[in-house]
Design a protein around this motif. Structure first.
Motif, PDB file in Angstrom:
ATOM      1  N   ILE A  44       0.928  -1.208   0.050  1.00  6.56           N
ATOM      2  CA  ILE A  44      -0.071  -0.042  -0.043  1.00  6.56           C
ATOM      3  C   ILE A  44       0.902   1.228   0.035  1.00  6.56           C
ATOM      4  O   ILE A  44       0.578   2.261  -0.707  1.00  6.56           O
ATOM      5  N   TRP A  45       1.750   1.223   0.753  1.00  3.57           N
ATOM      6  CA  TRP A  45       3.011   2.418   0.879  1.00  3.57           C
ATOM      7  C   TRP A  45       3.427   2.647  -0.460  1.00  3.57           C
ATOM      8  O   TRP A  45       3.681   3.739  -0.944  1.00  3.57           O
ATOM      9  N   GLN A  48       0.990   4.103  -2.882  1.00  2.96           N
ATOM     10  CA  GLN A  48       0.821   5.629  -2.693  1.00  2.96           C
ATOM     11  C   GLN A  48       1.943   6.520  -3.322  1.00  2.96           C
ATOM     12  O   GLN A  48       2.080   7.310  -3.409  1.00  2.96           O
ATOM     13  N   ALA A  49       3.186   5.777  -2.908  1.00  4.85           N
ATOM     14  CA  ALA A  49       4.449   6.566  -3.157  1.00  4.85           C
ATOM     15  C   ALA A  49       4.545   6.852  -4.746  1.00  4.85           C
ATOM     16  O   ALA A  49       5.140   7.830  -4.895  1.00  4.85           O
ATOM     17  N   GLY A  52       0.480   8.006  -6.194  1.00  6.26           N
ATOM     18  CA  GLY A  52      -0.380   9.147  -5.528  1.00  6.26           C
ATOM     19  C   GLY A  52      -1.451   8.705  -4.485  1.00  6.26           C
ATOM     20  O   GLY A  52      -1.840   7.462  -4.625  1.00  6.26           O
ATOM     21  N   VAL A  53      -1.930   9.584  -3.917  1.00  6.35           N
ATOM     22  CA  VAL A  53      -2.735   8.897  -2.709  1.00  6.35           C
ATOM     23  C   VAL A  53      -4.063   9.004  -3.364  1.00  6.35           C
ATOM     24  O   VAL A  53      -4.500  10.051  -4.154  1.00  6.35           O
ATOM     25  N   VAL A  54      -5.015   7.880  -3.342  1.00  2.00           N
ATOM     26  CA  VAL A  54      -6.352   7.730  -4.155  1.00  2.00           C
ATOM     27  C   VAL A  54      -7.288   8.717  -3.466  1.00  2.00           C
ATOM     28  O   VAL A  54      -7.471   8.541  -2.072  1.00  2.00           O
ATOM     29  N   GLY A  55      -7.917   9.594  -4.285  1.00  2.00           N
ATOM     30  CA  GLY A  55      -8.876  10.219  -3.495  1.00  2.00           C
ATOM     31  C   GLY A  55     -10.407   9.658  -3.572  1.00  2.00           C
ATOM     32  O   GLY A  55     -10.548   8.616  -4.236  1.00  2.00           O
ATOM     33  N   HIS A  56     -11.130  10.182  -2.725  1.00  2.00           N
ATOM     34  CA  HIS A  56     -12.440   9.564  -2.502  1.00  2.00           C
ATOM     35  C   HIS A  56     -13.548  10.178  -3.518  1.00  2.00           C
ATOM     36  O   HIS A  56     -13.676  11.163  -3.700  1.00  2.00           O
TER      37      HIS A  56
END
Length: 56
Positions: A44-45, A48-49, A52-56
């Motif tokens: 998961i890290w 995200q690295a 990018g961080v998944v938006g809602h």
């Protein structure tokens, strides 16, 4: 005579089985669990690295 020998080997088998069970319960399961959770967190890290961080 053979009953005594088989009784002795049955005790040895039971002792070995209990030791194996203790190894599985107190060492193997915790190690596998911690490794699995750590690997999942690492995946998961990395997602995200690099993604990018998944938006809602």
């Amino acid at each position: 005579m053979t009953q005594q020998a088989s009784s002795e080997s049955a005790k040895q088998v039971k002792t070995k089985e209990l030791k194996a069970l203790g190894f599985i319960i107190f060492l193997l399961f915790p190690i596998v669990t911690i490794t699995g959770i750590s690997a999942y967190g690492f995946i998961i890290w990395m997602i995200q690295a690099f993604g990018g961080v998944v938006g809602h």
